[in-house]
Design a protein around this motif. Structure first.
Motif, PDB file in Angstrom:
ATOM      1  N   ALA A  89       0.834  -1.203   0.000  1.00  0.00           N
ATOM      2  CA  ALA A  89       0.000   0.000   0.000  1.00  0.00           C
ATOM      3  C   ALA A  89       0.869   1.254   0.000  1.00  0.00           C
ATOM      4  N   THR A  90       0.283   2.336  -0.475  1.00  0.00           N
ATOM      5  CA  THR A  90       0.904   3.652  -0.417  1.00  0.00           C
ATOM      6  C   THR A  90       0.241   4.428   0.705  1.00  0.00           C
ATOM      7  N   SER A  91       1.036   4.859   1.674  1.00  0.00           N
ATOM      8  CA  SER A  91       0.479   5.570   2.828  1.00  0.00           C
ATOM      9  C   SER A  91      -0.094   6.916   2.405  1.00  0.00           C
ATOM     10  N   ILE A  92      -1.307   7.193   2.830  1.00  0.00           N
ATOM     11  CA  ILE A  92      -1.963   8.492   2.634  1.00  0.00           C
ATOM     12  C   ILE A  92      -1.887   9.286   3.935  1.00  0.00           C
ATOM     13  N   GLU A  93      -2.188   8.606   5.033  1.00  0.00           N
ATOM     14  CA  GLU A  93      -2.147   9.213   6.367  1.00  0.00           C
ATOM     15  C   GLU A  93      -1.448   8.222   7.289  1.00  0.00           C
ATOM     16  N   LYS A  94      -0.288   8.593   7.811  1.00  0.00           N
ATOM     17  CA  LYS A  94       0.463   7.690   8.688  1.00  0.00           C
ATOM     18  C   LYS A  94      -0.324   7.406   9.959  1.00  0.00           C
ATOM     19  N   ILE A  95      -0.020   6.291  10.572  1.00  0.00           N
ATOM     20  CA  ILE A  95      -0.717   5.906  11.798  1.00  0.00           C
ATOM     21  C   ILE A  95      -0.491   6.957  12.883  1.00  0.00           C
ATOM     22  N   HIS A  96      -1.572   7.271  13.592  1.00  0.00           N
ATOM     23  CA  HIS A  96      -1.504   8.265  14.655  1.00  0.00           C
ATOM     24  C   HIS A  96      -2.612   8.004  15.677  1.00  0.00           C
ATOM     25  N   GLN A  97      -2.387   8.462  16.885  1.00  0.00           N
ATOM     26  CA  GLN A  97      -3.386   8.322  17.937  1.00  0.00           C
ATOM     27  C   GLN A  97      -4.429   9.415  17.764  1.00  0.00           C
ATOM     28  N   ASP A  98      -5.686   9.058  18.012  1.00  0.00           N
ATOM     29  CA  ASP A  98      -6.803   9.978  17.836  1.00  0.00           C
ATOM     30  C   ASP A  98      -7.925   9.497  18.762  1.00  0.00           C
TER      31      ASP A  98
END
Length: 143
Positions: A71-80
């Motif tokens: 996959a191509t990252s669009i939004e990197k993993i982050h806490q929310d």
């Protein structure tokens, strides 16, 4: 969660039966290849020995680093947050998806993924970003 009549609910996992499925999938009704169209996959992990952060990161990396369908990252993993709960979110573009229990070639587009904790364990919601799917997710609630 409210499901419009153009969609149907099925189990995740190839050949899985409803009584032993670990998740559900919401997809277009009356199409021959439902995973080639926008859909939602919801999986509940009940016996993980990892933290929520570790599970979410492992899944993110499994999708980004997959040898067959990277996959191509669009939004990197982050806490929310999701429904007032700590969550981990990310999105990527791909022609398929790698979940904790299965992988498949399917809809080519953007997949958004949310991981959060529920009383039963962890829940992963992976979905394609369309107006109809976002309307369905807006009705999602935890009991």
């Amino acid at each position: 969660m409210k499901i419009p009549p153009t969609l149907q609910v099925g189990t995740t996992g190839f050949g899985s039966r409803p009584e032993n499925a670990d998740g559900v999938r919401i997809y277009l009704a009356n199409v021959s290849e439902p995973l080639q169209n926008p859909h939602i996959t919801i999986i509940i992990l009940t016996n993980s020995d990892k933290t929520l952060d570790q599970e979410a990161n492992a899944n993110y990396l499994a999708n980004i680093n997959h040898k067959g369908i990277p996959a191509t990252s669009i939004e990197k993993i982050h806490q929310d947050t999701f429904l007032n709960k700590t969550s981990y979110k990310y999105s990527f573009k791909n022609k398929g998806f790698i979940s904790p229990h299965e992988e498949y070639v399917g809809y080519e587009g953007i997949y958004k993924v949310i991981w959060t904790e529920v009383k039963e364990g962890y829940i992963m919601i992976a979905f394609n970003d369309t107006l109809e799917i976002n309307q369905i997710l807006s009705t999602f609630r935890f009991d």
